[in-house]
Enzyme design. Sequence first.
Site, PDB file in Angstrom:
ATOM      1  N   HIS A   1       0.877  -1.166   0.000  1.00 45.03           N
ATOM      2  CA  HIS A   1       0.000   0.000   0.000  1.00 45.03           C
ATOM      3  C   HIS A   1       0.926   1.231   0.000  1.00 45.03           C
ATOM      4  CE1 HIS A   1      -2.874   2.840   1.887  1.00 45.03           C
ATOM      5  NE2 HIS A   1      -3.828   1.993   1.565  1.00 45.03           N
TER       6      HIS A   1
ATOM      7  N   ASP B   1       2.500  -4.856   8.123  1.00 43.65           N
ATOM      8  CA  ASP B   1       1.293  -4.044   8.011  1.00 43.65           C
ATOM      9  C   ASP B   1       0.101  -5.008   7.989  1.00 43.65           C
ATOM     10  OD1 ASP B   1      -0.929  -2.710   7.070  1.00 43.65           O
ATOM     11  OD2 ASP B   1       0.084  -1.766   5.369  1.00 43.65           O
TER      12      ASP B   1
ATOM     13  N   GLN C   1      -4.960  -5.119   6.524  1.00 42.93           N
ATOM     14  CA  GLN C   1      -5.875  -5.895   5.696  1.00 42.93           C
ATOM     15  C   GLN C   1      -6.059  -7.317   6.222  1.00 42.93           C
ATOM     16  OE1 GLN C   1      -8.545  -5.263   3.362  1.00 42.93           O
ATOM     17  NE2 GLN C   1      -6.962  -3.701   3.150  1.00 42.93           N
TER      18      GLN C   1
ATOM     19  N   LYS D   1     -11.049  -0.974   9.939  1.00 41.28           N
ATOM     20  CA  LYS D   1     -11.206  -2.127   9.043  1.00 41.28           C
ATOM     21  C   LYS D   1     -11.665  -3.364   9.810  1.00 41.28           C
ATOM     22  CE  LYS D   1      -8.283  -0.310   5.498  1.00 41.28           C
ATOM     23  NZ  LYS D   1      -7.037  -0.318   4.749  1.00 41.28           N
TER      24      LYS D   1
ATOM     25  N   CYS E   1      -4.489   2.537  -3.855  1.00 40.70           N
ATOM     26  CA  CYS E   1      -3.279   2.961  -3.149  1.00 40.70           C
ATOM     27  C   CYS E   1      -2.138   1.975  -3.352  1.00 40.70           C
ATOM     28  CB  CYS E   1      -3.509   3.147  -1.648  1.00 40.70           C
ATOM     29  SG  CYS E   1      -4.692   4.409  -1.268  1.00 40.70           S
TER      30      CYS E   1
HETATM   31  C1  LIG Z   1      -6.038   0.516   4.668  1.00 43.71           C
HETATM   32  C2  LIG Z   1      -4.647   0.122   4.612  1.00 43.71           C
HETATM   33  C3  LIG Z   1      -3.640   0.966   5.068  1.00 43.71           C
HETATM   34  C4  LIG Z   1      -3.894   2.360   5.566  1.00 43.71           C
HETATM   35  O1  LIG Z   1      -4.707   2.372   6.691  1.00 43.71           O
HETATM   36  P1  LIG Z   1      -5.189   3.766   7.300  1.00 43.71           P
HETATM   37  O2  LIG Z   1      -6.258   3.374   8.252  1.00 43.71           O
HETATM   38  O3  LIG Z   1      -5.703   4.584   6.153  1.00 43.71           O
HETATM   39  O4  LIG Z   1      -4.024   4.394   7.957  1.00 43.71           O
HETATM   40  C5  LIG Z   1      -2.333   0.502   5.012  1.00 43.71           C
HETATM   41  N1  LIG Z   1      -2.042  -0.713   4.548  1.00 43.71           N
HETATM   42  C6  LIG Z   1      -2.992  -1.564   4.095  1.00 43.71           C
HETATM   43  C7  LIG Z   1      -2.601  -2.919   3.608  1.00 43.71           C
HETATM   44  C8  LIG Z   1      -4.326  -1.172   4.113  1.00 43.71           C
HETATM   45  O5  LIG Z   1      -5.261  -2.013   3.663  1.00 43.71           O
END
Ligand SMILES: *Cc1c(COP(=O)(O)O)cnc(C)c1O
Length: 404
Positions: free
Chosen positions: A121, A198, A201, A224, A362
Amino acid sequence: MLNVDKIRGDFPILNRKVNGKPLVYFDNAATSQTPQQVIDAIVDYYSNYNANIHRGVHTLSQEATDLYEQARIKIQKHFNAKYSYEIIMTSGTTHSINLVANGFSSLLKKGDEIIVSALEHHSNIVPWQMLCERTGAILKVIPMNEDGELILSEYETLLSEKTKLVFVNHISNALGTINPIKTIIDKAHQVGAAVLVDGAQACPHLVPDVQALDVDFYVASAHKICGPTGVGMLYGKEEWLNKLPPYQGGGEMIAEVTFEKTTYANLPHKFEAGTPNICGGIAFGTALDYMNAIGFDSIEAYEKELLEYGTQELLKIEGLKIYGTSVQKTSVISFNIEGIHPYDIGTILDKMGIAVRTGHHCAQPIMDFYNIPGTVRASFAFYNTKAEIDALVSGVKKAKMMLA
Ligand SMILES: *Cc1c(COP(=O)(O)O)cnc(C)c1O
């Protein structure tokens, strides 16, 4: 087994109509919907004990502090962190990543190497590029294959004693690929590099165990996982959090301030300058309670069913191509129809009340890899149904007829 009808009753928004049609919400990878239990927690906070935390002697402040700190413990338990002070409350994944990237500015030197993956992302690319500009470190990229999987043999050739950090997402938001993070972490540790995963997701679909993974940093956003926007977490191993300097200066993060010198508060407060999103943090805890009560095993099994059904039905449409075909993937389907711009499909679907994402999600480098401007992305959550997938499929067919 998951009782989808009952679960849908928890989400008031699922009753609404969009353009005269029942809402079909398939943009869960961008943000999830909010159950009544979480909405109630937010209303309860502002109705009954809204106060600033950690500094008041009065009752409201103590109640708010207790609930906020309980939320931190819920997050700790959920991710199986060893200590609650290894959980830093942030405004979300992006904030968490920037906090770590900023901290590493003082730990890296020219010529050090940082490895990211081709599946990232933008929020997991840009902060590292900025870090490289500040320190003279070099960014290396683990390439991907046609199925949208990382090529691990290439990863191994990138690793060396110069590697200081590896950053990879647990699950790709654009394609749904589940990355083999345990292997990635173990290999990074063999050369002494730290790993940030990260999990933005991944957390809606599975429960990461940060100790079993032996990951150094793990980050996620509440919005999320059925929680509110503007709140998230950073897990960091105690030794790493102690090594990193504070990110922002302000109230809450200090032990003692004089004009000559300020000493910083202990973990986690060292990284939590200013008044946090108190209500959001508490509601984050409620959201985890909600999802755990349903059970991630049931969620995983049901979403797998949705993914298989959606994949099978969409592929019946001639000219439709799915991007991201790893065997290891979650309930995200990114697709295009030959000769039609994804944006046009998304616009027509919206007229039918169907919410999907269109564009580069993104993750422009992934789109460049496939040489496409973007995709239509339908991402399913545990409150979606096969009937909704049928609506999507017939919507896509209609769009194709109108646009072809
Ligand atoms: C949504 C997302 C982000 C960003 O999250 P924010 O809540 O906008 O800070 C980063 N990495 C992944 C894989 C995402 O799906």
